[in-house]
Design an enzyme around this catalytic site. Structure first.
Site, short mmCIF file in Angstrom:
data_model
loop_
_atom_site.label_atom_id
_atom_site.label_comp_id
_atom_site.label_asym_id
_atom_site.label_seq_id
_atom_site.Cartn_x
_atom_site.Cartn_y
_atom_site.Cartn_z
N ASP A 16 0.86 -1.18 0.00
CA ASP A 16 0.00 0.00 0.00
C ASP A 16 0.90 1.23 0.00
OD1 ASP A 16 -2.28 1.49 0.03
OD2 ASP A 16 -2.79 1.11 2.12
N GLU A 95 -6.43 5.07 -8.92
CA GLU A 95 -7.76 5.51 -8.50
C GLU A 95 -8.35 6.60 -9.39
OE1 GLU A 95 -10.13 6.08 -4.34
OE2 GLU A 95 -8.09 5.35 -4.45
N LYS A 131 -9.38 1.81 -9.61
CA LYS A 131 -10.01 1.91 -8.29
C LYS A 131 -11.19 2.87 -8.35
CE LYS A 131 -7.62 1.98 -4.46
NZ LYS A 131 -6.62 2.39 -3.44
N THR A 155 -13.11 0.13 -3.98
CA THR A 155 -12.51 0.52 -2.71
C THR A 155 -13.56 1.14 -1.78
OG1 THR A 155 -10.64 1.70 -1.74
CG2 THR A 155 -11.82 2.82 -3.51
N PHE A 177 -12.10 -1.82 4.15
CA PHE A 177 -11.15 -1.02 4.92
C PHE A 177 -11.22 -1.37 6.41
CE2 PHE A 177 -9.65 2.86 2.36
CZ PHE A 177 -9.57 2.12 1.20
#
Length: 318
Positions: A16, A95, A131, A155, A177
């Site tokens: 990440d 993203e 994303k 996400t 998450f």
């Protein structure tokens, strides 16, 4: 064998981070980025050539200054992703602008433009995950993109209904998450004293994992956003885990035993899937979860804010 090596036996480890040195050091299969991560890279010396390239690209594309800033920001993210792909064998997640999270068509168009930027950089679409925020509109955009051969990473997953809708849309991967779920319960004093068995972020992954395996869905579950190493260890066996460099380092430097905790609990798969989720059902079920409502909105706002800061930095260079 250290804990990172042990974990890689059970789960695909994803970095990440957009930090090239960390990626080389920990050798993950995949890597994920987002506007917050990209923003941290903009002033680092090793990325200046990528920024200059993005600025030149935007100028050549033309349009007014606003369009140039958007194009430069997307191109910079793609350039970082392209560089990361030199050091990993798998996928890079890039993203979409979070401000498009409630506009299906704009998400689709932006995704296709990003895929074209990767193609211009010599990267096949098979190595890129787009994303998207897991709003109803984002999920529908992912559904259409997947039909076109563009893999997606949905996400900001905080509720089981988001995960169910994503699986029905046949998306490649979802990112629940864990840490942000934990944050909400911790802020509301609902997990004192803490134990990983009571961690609602960990429980969310377990619930999704069991549902997917029971119903035979192929969508990959990637646990994300960790606050404690215990959360990661408790999810050994989850399909993918995306982990920040600080926790990768902790895992690498520990030789304590690490065993698989998530296993397919079903001997047979139930192929009698439920009736497809409607938009009204999705919105109603998601609305019943105050944590999910707050955290999805907060996540979109945060990514949007960092995207705007990134564009402000780009505007100074155009």
């Amino acid at each position: 064998m250290n804990q990172l090596e042990a974990l890689k036996q059970f789960s695909t480890v994803v970095a990440d981070s957009s930090n090239i040195e960390s990626i080389i050091q920990y050798r993950p299969k995949d890597a994920t980025t987002n506007p917050s991560i990209i923003l941290k890279s903009i002033n680092l010396k090793i990325y200046q050539d990528m920024i200059n390239n993005a600025i030149e690209y935007a100028k050549k594309q033309g349009g007014n200054k606003e369009i140039k800033i958007i194009n430069a920001s997307d191109k910079f993210a793609v350039n970082i992703g392209t560089e990361i792909l030199r050091y990993i064998p798998g996928h890079i997640s890039t993203e979409i602008d979070a401000r498009l999270s409630f506009d299906t068509l704009s998400c689709i168009n932006r995704a296709k433009r990003i895929i074209k930027m990767y193609k211009d950089n010599g990267i096949d679409r098979s190595r890129v995950l787009i994303k998207l925020a897991s709003t109803w509109e984002g999920i529908q955009a992912a559904r259409e993109l997947e039909k076109d051969g563009i893999k997606c990473n949905l996400t900001l997953i905080f509720s089981i209904i988001q995960a169910k809708a994503a699986a029905e849309a046949k998306v490649f991967l979802i990112s629940p998450f864990v840490g942000r779920v934990y944050d909400w319960y911790n802020d509301h004093n609902l997990i004192s004293p803490y134990s990983v068995q009571k961690d609602q972020g960990v429980k969310l992954i377990y619930d999704i994992y069991n549902y997917y395996k029971c119903h035979g869905y192929n969508t990959i579950i990637m646990g994300a956003s960790f606050r404690k190493k215990e959360q990661i260890i408790a999810l050994a066996g989850c399909d993918y885990l995306t982990i920040s460099p600080n926790f990768l380092n902790e895992l690498k430097n520990s030789n304590e035993p690490l065993l698989r905790t998530l296993k397919n609990p079903y001997n047979t798969v139930n192929h009698n899937k439920s009736v497809p989720i409607s938009e009204s059902e999705f919105r109603w079920e998601h609305n019943q979860n105050p944590m999910a409502i707050e955290k999805l909105s907060e996540g979109i706002r945060t990514f949007s804010f960092d995207q705007q800061k990134l564009e402000q930095e780009m505007s100074l260079r155009i």
